[in-house]
Design an enzyme around this catalytic site. Structure first.
Site, PDB file in Angstrom:
ATOM      1  N   SER A  59       0.857  -1.188   0.000  1.00  9.10           N
ATOM      2  CA  SER A  59       0.000   0.000   0.000  1.00  9.10           C
ATOM      3  C   SER A  59       0.888   1.230   0.000  1.00  9.10           C
ATOM      4  O   SER A  59       1.354   1.662   1.057  1.00  9.10           O
ATOM      5  CB  SER A  59      -0.935   0.011   1.217  1.00  9.10           C
ATOM      6  OG  SER A  59      -1.602   1.261   1.308  1.00  9.10           O
ATOM      7  N   GLU A  60       1.137   1.764  -1.173  1.00  7.04           N
ATOM      8  CA  GLU A  60       1.980   2.960  -1.258  1.00  7.04           C
ATOM      9  C   GLU A  60       1.352   4.137  -0.501  1.00  7.04           C
ATOM     10  O   GLU A  60       2.059   4.926   0.131  1.00  7.04           O
ATOM     11  CB  GLU A  60       2.219   3.333  -2.718  1.00  7.04           C
ATOM     12  CG  GLU A  60       3.149   2.403  -3.464  1.00  7.04           C
ATOM     13  CD  GLU A  60       2.523   1.055  -3.794  1.00  7.04           C
ATOM     14  OE1 GLU A  60       3.288   0.081  -3.981  1.00  7.04           O
ATOM     15  OE2 GLU A  60       1.275   0.978  -3.851  1.00  7.04           O
ATOM     16  N   GLN A  82       8.837   0.583  -4.674  1.00  6.03           N
ATOM     17  CA  GLN A  82       9.564  -0.392  -5.481  1.00  6.03           C
ATOM     18  C   GLN A  82       9.883   0.089  -6.894  1.00  6.03           C
ATOM     19  O   GLN A  82      10.960  -0.165  -7.418  1.00  6.03           O
ATOM     20  CB  GLN A  82       8.776  -1.706  -5.552  1.00  6.03           C
ATOM     21  CG  GLN A  82       8.905  -2.543  -4.302  1.00  6.03           C
ATOM     22  CD  GLN A  82       8.351  -3.941  -4.481  1.00  6.03           C
ATOM     23  OE1 GLN A  82       7.540  -4.205  -5.360  1.00  6.03           O
ATOM     24  NE2 GLN A  82       8.790  -4.848  -3.631  1.00  6.03           N
ATOM     25  N   PHE A  83       8.930   0.740  -7.519  1.00  4.06           N
ATOM     26  CA  PHE A  83       9.132   1.363  -8.824  1.00  4.06           C
ATOM     27  C   PHE A  83       8.418   2.709  -8.804  1.00  4.06           C
ATOM     28  O   PHE A  83       7.367   2.845  -8.181  1.00  4.06           O
ATOM     29  CB  PHE A  83       8.550   0.500  -9.955  1.00  4.06           C
ATOM     30  CG  PHE A  83       9.285  -0.800 -10.169  1.00  4.06           C
ATOM     31  CD1 PHE A  83      10.324  -0.879 -11.091  1.00  4.06           C
ATOM     32  CD2 PHE A  83       8.943  -1.936  -9.453  1.00  4.06           C
ATOM     33  CE1 PHE A  83      10.999  -2.065 -11.285  1.00  4.06           C
ATOM     34  CE2 PHE A  83       9.612  -3.129  -9.641  1.00  4.06           C
ATOM     35  CZ  PHE A  83      10.646  -3.194 -10.559  1.00  4.06           C
ATOM     36  N   ALA A  84       8.986   3.700  -9.493  1.00  5.11           N
ATOM     37  CA  ALA A  84       8.356   5.022  -9.526  1.00  5.11           C
ATOM     38  C   ALA A  84       6.926   4.933 -10.038  1.00  5.11           C
ATOM     39  O   ALA A  84       6.066   5.730  -9.653  1.00  5.11           O
ATOM     40  CB  ALA A  84       9.173   5.972 -10.390  1.00  5.11           C
ATOM     41  N   ASP A  85       6.654   3.967 -10.900  1.00  2.00           N
ATOM     42  CA  ASP A  85       5.314   3.773 -11.450  1.00  2.00           C
ATOM     43  C   ASP A  85       4.282   3.460 -10.371  1.00  2.00           C
ATOM     44  O   ASP A  85       3.074   3.642 -10.577  1.00  2.00           O
ATOM     45  CB  ASP A  85       5.316   2.615 -12.451  1.00  2.00           C
ATOM     46  CG  ASP A  85       6.472   2.662 -13.422  1.00  2.00           C
ATOM     47  OD1 ASP A  85       7.633   2.666 -12.955  1.00  2.00           O
ATOM     48  OD2 ASP A  85       6.243   2.688 -14.637  1.00  2.00           O
ATOM     49  N   TYR A  86       4.734   2.966  -9.214  1.00  2.00           N
ATOM     50  CA  TYR A  86       3.821   2.553  -8.152  1.00  2.00           C
ATOM     51  C   TYR A  86       3.449   3.695  -7.210  1.00  2.00           C
ATOM     52  O   TYR A  86       2.674   3.502  -6.273  1.00  2.00           O
ATOM     53  CB  TYR A  86       4.449   1.440  -7.302  1.00  2.00           C
ATOM     54  CG  TYR A  86       4.716   0.139  -8.011  1.00  2.00           C
ATOM     55  CD1 TYR A  86       4.300  -0.084  -9.308  1.00  2.00           C
ATOM     56  CD2 TYR A  86       5.396  -0.884  -7.357  1.00  2.00           C
ATOM     57  CE1 TYR A  86       4.555  -1.286  -9.946  1.00  2.00           C
ATOM     58  CE2 TYR A  86       5.654  -2.093  -7.979  1.00  2.00           C
ATOM     59  CZ  TYR A  86       5.230  -2.288  -9.282  1.00  2.00           C
ATOM     60  OH  TYR A  86       5.496  -3.473  -9.901  1.00  2.00           O
ATOM     61  N   PRO A  89      -0.757   5.888  -6.141  1.00  2.00           N
ATOM     62  CA  PRO A  89      -1.698   5.853  -5.016  1.00  2.00           C
ATOM     63  C   PRO A  89      -1.251   6.744  -3.849  1.00  2.00           C
ATOM     64  O   PRO A  89      -2.086   7.190  -3.057  1.00  2.00           O
ATOM     65  CB  PRO A  89      -1.701   4.370  -4.603  1.00  2.00           C
ATOM     66  CG  PRO A  89      -1.313   3.641  -5.842  1.00  2.00           C
ATOM     67  CD  PRO A  89      -0.317   4.521  -6.522  1.00  2.00           C
ATOM     68  N   HIS A 129       6.557  -0.388 -15.074  1.00  2.00           N
ATOM     69  CA  HIS A 129       7.819  -0.491 -14.351  1.00  2.00           C
ATOM     70  C   HIS A 129       8.904   0.405 -14.956  1.00  2.00           C
ATOM     71  O   HIS A 129      10.083   0.233 -14.647  1.00  2.00           O
ATOM     72  CB  HIS A 129       8.335  -1.932 -14.354  1.00  2.00           C
ATOM     73  CG  HIS A 129       7.430  -2.915 -13.701  1.00  2.00           C
ATOM     74  ND1 HIS A 129       6.355  -3.476 -14.360  1.00  2.00           N
ATOM     75  CD2 HIS A 129       7.422  -3.433 -12.442  1.00  2.00           C
ATOM     76  CE1 HIS A 129       5.730  -4.312 -13.534  1.00  2.00           C
ATOM     77  NE2 HIS A 129       6.359  -4.302 -12.370  1.00  2.00           N
TER      78      HIS A 129
END
Length: 337
Positions: A59-60, A82-86, A89, A129
């Protein structure tokens, strides 16, 4: 001096910061026992215990929201997405809470928070990703944004970010994690394969936020780049045989405007290179600054080389990246302008 990859330099920075200040804590998905998806936090939980380095739920929003609370109450959390894409939220927490806390409390509270994120392509991770969202952070007042291009800067920037009283976004180019990188590397990053890449001082030190580095001095044109694109720009300059000045911005916000302006006023030409999408990318702000501050010194139009204005491709990933060929063509265009 030690020979380190960027991953090892980031590990070392964490260790030194946690040794020096018990308020520094590390949290995120799989950062504890597993050591992070790219191993940037490997060994921290074993050395400092599960209360200083611990795993978080997927849960970002929860990770960043919790870290903001920890920062307000006196800790110095350093979290990994974990990845900037995440991070999307958690974007509301970053923008509406972390970035504004000092201002909305009239200075009564600060938010000494670091959010680390692997950024950019190079692992065939496709759209979820591989994004480069730096412009989303540089637009937000109250945030600082850094992007290292080498292990020594990664260590120094992270230590400076942890010591800073306000929130810092640290974007780490995945293609530079394991090195070496000569601007032509067209293979995916292999997280578990380590190569020596750069000399890094053993002791603790900081790279001042807001201070660019001139990677190559020259007089024919100025190339502004950051992260992976610094290496691409240097490769293109070598291939073209031109006397270009290559500036590694290192910190996008705050931006080292004096170094940029002095260089462009000297060379009279400017090329901007970044991996992110062209439209509304950070290069647009750089072009506006150069146009305003250096207008009467410019001898050619400002050029930009960037990623395509499309959803991030998978099979065409290496065509999407600005490479030495595309940058070289832009160099010729600027010099002929």
């Amino acid at each position: 001096m030690a020979r380190m990859t960027m991953i090892e330099a980031i590990q070392n920075a964490h260790e030194l910061a946690m040794e020096a200040d018990e308020r520094v804590v590390v949290m995120g998905q799989d950062v504890g026992f597993f050591g992070g998806v790219f191993r940037c936090t490997a060994g921290l939980q074993k050395r400092f215990g599960p209360t200083r380095c611990f795993d978080a739920p997927i849960s970002e929003l929860g990770i960043v929201g919790t870290a903001i609370g920890m920062a307000v109450y006196g800790l110095r959390p350093c979290v990994e997405i974990q990845f900037a894409d995440y991070m999307y939220p958690a974007y509301d927490q970053i923008v509406s809470e972390a970035a504004r806390l000092r201002y909305r409390s009239a200075g009564e509270f600060t938010c000494p928070l670091v959010i680390r994120m692997p950024t950019g392509g190079g692992i065939y991770g496709a759209q979820t990703h591989s994004q480069s969202p730096e412009a989303l952070f540089t637009h937000v007042a109250g945030l600082k944004t850094v992007i290292p291009s080498n292990p020594a800067d990664a260590k120094g920037l992270l230590l400076a970010a942890i010591a800073d009283p306000d929130p810092v976004i640290m974007l780490e180019p995945k293609r530079l994690y394991n090195g070496p990188f000569d601007g032509h590397h067209d293979r995916p990053v292999v997280p578990w394969k380590t190569h020596e890449m750069g000399e890094v001082p053993d002791e603790a030190y900081t790279v001042p936020l807001g201070q660019a580095a001139i990677r190559r001095e020259g007089s024919a044109l100025t190339i502004l780049a950051y992260g992976t694109m610094v290496h691409v720009a240097l490769a293109a300059v070598a291939e073209q045989g031109v006397d270009a000045e290559v500036i590694d911005l290192r910190t996008l916000m705050p931006l080292d405007k004096p170094t940029i302006v002095a260089s462009v006023r000297k060379t009279g030409r400017c090329l901007i290179v970044h991996e992110a999408t062209l439209t509304c990318g950070f290069g647009a702000e750089l072009a506006a600054i150069v146009q305003r501050e250096c207008f009467y010194h410019l001898e050619a139009p400002i050029e930009r080389v960037a990623g395509w204005d499309t959803p991030y491709p998978h099979a065409g990933e290496w065509d999407y990246f600005p490479g030495p060929d595309r940058v070289g063509a832009a160099i010729r265009s600027v010099l002929e302008g």
